[in-house]
Design an enzyme around this catalytic site. Structure first.
Site, PDB file in Angstrom:
ATOM      1  N   LYS A   1      38.173  35.044  33.635  1.00  0.00           N
ATOM      2  CA  LYS A   1      38.466  33.922  34.397  1.00  0.00           C
ATOM      3  C   LYS A   1      38.594  32.455  33.815  1.00  0.00           C
ATOM      4  CE  LYS A   1      36.983  31.026  38.418  1.00  0.00           C
ATOM      5  NZ  LYS A   1      35.986  30.691  39.396  1.00  0.00           N
TER       6      LYS A   1
ATOM      7  N   ASP B   1      39.095  34.274  41.472  1.00  0.00           N
ATOM      8  CA  ASP B   1      38.094  33.404  42.111  1.00  0.00           C
ATOM      9  C   ASP B   1      37.729  34.001  43.428  1.00  0.00           C
ATOM     10  OD1 ASP B   1      39.846  32.291  43.666  1.00  0.00           O
ATOM     11  OD2 ASP B   1      39.426  30.448  43.334  1.00  0.00           O
TER      12      ASP B   1
END
Length: 225
Positions: free
Chosen positions: A134, A153
């Site tokens: 991420k 997310d």
């Protein structure tokens, strides 16, 4: 309320790809300025800000980072900072002890292996302390304009499931599904679009389906067909 599913239960990949492109087009029209909400001026600042954003809002991170970036302008400054000093500087972002430890270790590796510069590859970034896919995707996509994956997310996970673009909860599996459906040119902006949509309309507890601009493309939409 809708009487039945808006899409076939077994929608094939090509069908989902086409629907995904329509979703992206509508969200781009709705949020033409969608971009990274973390404030930064170079790759190192974005890397640090993204590490701090774990379990913390971007708004709060943006209140902390101006002073932090002035105090520690280079990777070597973080690497050499007393841990208690660094902890205090980022305390309000939460989990500050773990974050301070990760930032200092990450920056020591930047100094030792990369001349203090943030590397522009997924492999090198994910080898850094505190950096997963991420964070690496955020840095690569926004600081280097390099699309290596899709940022997943909480907003992206929630909305991708509601849109039935994935049936997974694991971020890695969600990313794999989205990389098949989203055109590579849109990998970076896609997460920004879903984040904006998630904050404005498709909220976690009470999504405003009746006002949703992509409701006609969403199998989970609770508004009238």
């Amino acid at each position: 309320m809708m009487n039945g599913p808006r899409f076939p239960v077994e929608e094939n990949v090509k069908g989902r790809q086409a629907r995904t492109r329509k979703i992206i087009a509508r969200l781009k029209a709705l949020f033409p300025d969608a971009n990274c909400s973390l404030v930064y001026s170079n790759p190192l600042e974005l890397l640090i800000a993204t590490i701090l954003s774990a379990q913390c809002t971007d708004e709060r991170v943006n209140r902390v980072t101006p002073g932090l970036f002035r105090r520690y302008p280079a990777a070597a400054d973080y690497a050499e900072a007393p841990i208690e000093e660094l902890e205090q500087a980022i305390r309000s972002t939460g989990f500050f002890r773990n974050k301070a430890k990760a930032i200092r270790a990450c920056c020591r590796t930047l100094v030792e292996r990369h001349g203090g510069e943030v590397p522009a590859s997924m492999e090198a970034l994910t080898a850094l302390e505190g950096v997963g896919r991420k964070t690496a995707n955020v840095v690569l996509g926004n600081a280097f304009d390099t699309a290596e994956g899709v940022v997943v997310d909480t907003h992206v996970r929630r909305i991708s499931n509601r849109l039935e673009l994935t049936g997974h909860q694991d971020p890695v599996k969600i990313e794999e599904d989205l990389m098949v459906l989203v055109p590579r040119a849109d990998w970076t902006v896609f997460s920004h679009l879903l984040i904006r949509h998630g904050r404005a309309t498709c909220t976690a507890r009470s999504p405003a389906c009746e006002a949703c601009e992509i409701g006609v493309l969403c199998p989970s939409c609770k508004s009238e067909a």
